[in-house]
Design a protein around this motif. Structure first.
Motif, PDB file in Angstrom:
ATOM      1  N   LEU A  35     -63.675  92.410 -48.491  1.00 48.69           N
ATOM      2  CA  LEU A  35     -63.975  91.981 -47.180  1.00 48.69           C
ATOM      3  C   LEU A  35     -65.315  91.180 -47.474  1.00 48.69           C
ATOM      4  O   LEU A  35     -65.612  89.974 -46.584  1.00 48.69           O
ATOM      5  N   VAL A  36     -66.265  91.897 -48.275  1.00 49.47           N
ATOM      6  CA  VAL A  36     -67.545  90.917 -48.647  1.00 49.47           C
ATOM      7  C   VAL A  36     -67.134  89.757 -49.007  1.00 49.47           C
ATOM      8  O   VAL A  36     -67.707  88.456 -48.687  1.00 49.47           O
ATOM      9  N   ILE A  37     -66.250  89.298 -50.106  1.00 52.52           N
ATOM     10  CA  ILE A  37     -65.815  88.392 -50.469  1.00 52.52           C
ATOM     11  C   ILE A  37     -65.577  87.314 -49.403  1.00 52.52           C
ATOM     12  O   ILE A  37     -65.917  86.215 -49.521  1.00 52.52           O
TER      13      ILE A  37
ATOM     14  N   ASP B 299     -66.163  92.581 -38.066  1.00 51.23           N
ATOM     15  CA  ASP B 299     -66.304  93.356 -36.976  1.00 51.23           C
ATOM     16  C   ASP B 299     -65.257  94.466 -36.860  1.00 51.23           C
ATOM     17  O   ASP B 299     -64.173  94.173 -37.218  1.00 51.23           O
ATOM     18  N   LEU B 300     -65.853  95.594 -36.558  1.00 51.12           N
ATOM     19  CA  LEU B 300     -64.880  96.803 -36.381  1.00 51.12           C
ATOM     20  C   LEU B 300     -64.788  97.244 -35.068  1.00 51.12           C
ATOM     21  O   LEU B 300     -63.672  97.972 -34.695  1.00 51.12           O
ATOM     22  N   GLY B 301     -65.661  96.836 -33.998  1.00 55.20           N
ATOM     23  CA  GLY B 301     -65.797  97.559 -32.738  1.00 55.20           C
ATOM     24  C   GLY B 301     -64.603  97.469 -31.984  1.00 55.20           C
ATOM     25  O   GLY B 301     -63.912  98.415 -31.552  1.00 55.20           O
TER      26      GLY B 301
ATOM     27  N   PRO C 279     -61.594  95.247 -41.719  1.00 52.15           N
ATOM     28  CA  PRO C 279     -62.257  96.394 -41.391  1.00 52.15           C
ATOM     29  C   PRO C 279     -61.625  97.732 -40.936  1.00 52.15           C
ATOM     30  O   PRO C 279     -61.921  98.734 -41.390  1.00 52.15           O
ATOM     31  N   MET C 280     -60.818  97.401 -39.954  1.00 55.73           N
ATOM     32  CA  MET C 280     -60.020  98.685 -39.484  1.00 55.73           C
ATOM     33  C   MET C 280     -59.090  99.256 -40.711  1.00 55.73           C
ATOM     34  O   MET C 280     -58.991 100.581 -40.743  1.00 55.73           O
TER      35      MET C 280
END
Length: 503
Positions: free
Chosen positions: A482-484, A444-446, A460-461
């Motif tokens: 991040l995917v891993i 999540d980035l929001g 993500p940030m």
């Protein structure tokens, strides 16, 4: 829903208790938000029809793998997937290179085109999965009868497929519209300027850069009204819980004998596999070699994300388990409708607005050093509730049907019933939900984009900051990391639950 309404009310009160009239620019933002959501949902649903039809009709090698692959975009971090899409559809991507060889004009990944591509990438698998469920619910006797009557493709579509689509498509269109209208990360990274800004990004800009709570509250009210109207329509047209967005999908049985041969089915299947796999493969190809040599602050950000995501998952599972237990032990099935309403309105809620309301409430009593992690945990746990409830409510209901009467006859109730009867039987389900909640929170980035104070950041940030500072090599490698981590969290908790279930 109540948290979103409360957050809007708190924001209005903080702004002096007044709303402001939207300017011409903000009206353009509102129109663009609705426009991109409509186009995204129409494209996703239109493409999902022939693809789900092909998957249902055909038996082929790796069919099970492809159907499982349809669930990957659900837990895939948005920021990482966007980098993969840029490698495919960017100015120097393989798609534009192919167009250049043909002498055709290139497409831009930024602006409306990029937002549509990203939304289709994330929502097309959802549409395919839900249409596959609708396909599987058509009785096989209808296919057998149609085959015996010598139906051709046109006849199949007219008498069997079209009635099913009339029932399934309205709810699917509205569900994807809801997801697209509250999308934040896609519009933030691929918006491409003021002409491609959505309401969610405009709320973020009003709060982050202008500190204009009145404008943010006004935009949030418009967004909530639109989402509420769509949510009510979705409740009216949907016969089932629309939050089945995250549920495992069984492999469809072999149905090819009932249908006329159509080689186009294999083309649709191949294009779907390429569309989902190539961005991820290119991301790993370009970023895998450098993800072990990233700056130390990226690994600290990854550790922050890992800790927060696990706490978010645990918090979400606790809330979802408590609600599910209350629903299934109350003995009244009317609460299932309330769960559906809760699920849809959570999907329609804005994490940015929700985080703002919680932030304004906690700001006078909690230090900035602790408020950001709390916001990330609270909001992400709330946003994962629809998916967890859709899985936990039936699981606990199944246990109640099997041993509920026996437990009552033995006077086993309360904590003892939960500890000795319910939990051992649904432990794999709880672990699966924990994996989903943790993976969703990990990517999540929001909330962190709005409330990142000082040096604290999540992965993500950190990737977004690398992206806007044009350190693309490090951003690609960080995206691979991040995917891993997301896939690891999901698989780890899922396998952990299955291991203890076997024991």
């Amino acid at each position: 829903m109540f948290m979103t309404i409360g957050s809007i009310v708190v924001t209005i009160m903080w702004s002096g208790g007044k709303l402001v009239i939207l300017s011409g620019y903000e009206l353009k933002v509102l129109i663009f938000t609705i426009k991109q959501a409509i186009i995204s949902s129409i494209i996703s649903c239109c493409l999902a029809i022939p693809i789900s039809r092909a998957l249902f009709r055909k038996k082929f090698f790796l069919k099970e793998f492809l159907i499982q692959l349809l669930g990957l975009p659900f837990i895939l971090p948005v920021i990482s997937a966007i980098f993969g899409l840029i490698l495919v559809f960017g100015n120097n991507g393989i798609f534009n290179s192919f167009l250049d060889l043909l002498g055709l004009p290139k497409i831009s990944i930024y602006g409306l085109t990029g937002i549509l591509i990203a939304h289709v990438f994330f929502n097309l698998p959802l549409a395919i999965r839900l249409l596959l469920i609708a396909w599987s619910e058509v009785p096989n006797e209808q296919f057998k009868l149609a085959t015996s009557l010598g139906f051709k493709n046109v006849d199949f579509f007219r008498h069997i497929e079209l009635p099913m689509l009339r029932s399934a498509l309205p709810g699917l269109l509205l569900l994807i519209f809801l997801i697209c209208i509250t999308s934040f990360s896609v519009a933030l990274t691929l918006g491409g300027g003021p002409n491609s800004t959505t309401l969610e990004v405009a709320i973020y800009q009003a709060l982050r850069f202008q500190l204009d709570f009145s404008k943010a509250a006004s935009l949030a009210c418009f967004q909530f009204v639109i989402c509420s109207l769509v949510a009510f329509l979705l409740l009216m047209v949907s016969n089932k819980n629309s939050s089945s967005i995250a549920v495992e999908l069984r492999v469809i049985d072999f149905n090819s004998a009932y249908f006329p041969k159509n080689k186009l089915d294999y083309l649709w299947i191949a294009l779907t596999g390429f569309f989902l796999l190539i961005p991820l493969l290119l991301l790993f190809l370009h970023g895998f070699s450098g993800f072990l040599n990233l700056p130390i602050d990226i690994y600290w950000a990854a550790l922050n994300s890992l800790i927060l995501s696990i706490f978010s998952g645990l918090c979400g599972v606790f809330i979802a388990f408590s609600i599910s237990l209350w629903v299934e032990t109350s003995g009244s099935k009317i609460f299932n409708k309330y769960i559906e309403i809760l699920s849809i309105f959570v999907l329609a809620s804005s994490p940015i607005v929700m985080g703002t309301g919680i932030f304004l409430l906690l700001r006078p009593i909690i230090s900035y050093d602790y408020i950001t992690p709390l916001l990330v945990i609270c909001v992400n746990a709330t946003m994962s509730l629809p998916f967890m409830l859709r899985i936990l409510v039936p699981a606990i209901g199944s246990v109640e049907q099997e041993v509920g009467k026996l437990a009552s006859s033995l006077n086993v109730s309360g904590y003892n019933k939960i500890q000795h009867i319910i939990l051992p039987r649904i432990l794999p389900t709880i672990a699966f939900c924990l994996g989903i909640g943790s993976a969703l929170s990990m990517g999540d980035l929001g909330v962190i984009a709005l409330f990142s104070f000082g040096e604290f950041q999540t992965l993500p940030m950190a990737i977004y900051r690398l992206m806007i500072s044009y350190r693309l090599d490090q951003a690609l490698s960080s995206s691979v990391l991040l995917v891993i981590l997301c896939l690891f969290l999901f698989q780890f908790f899922d396998l952990l639950g299955k291991y203890y279930a076997v024991r």
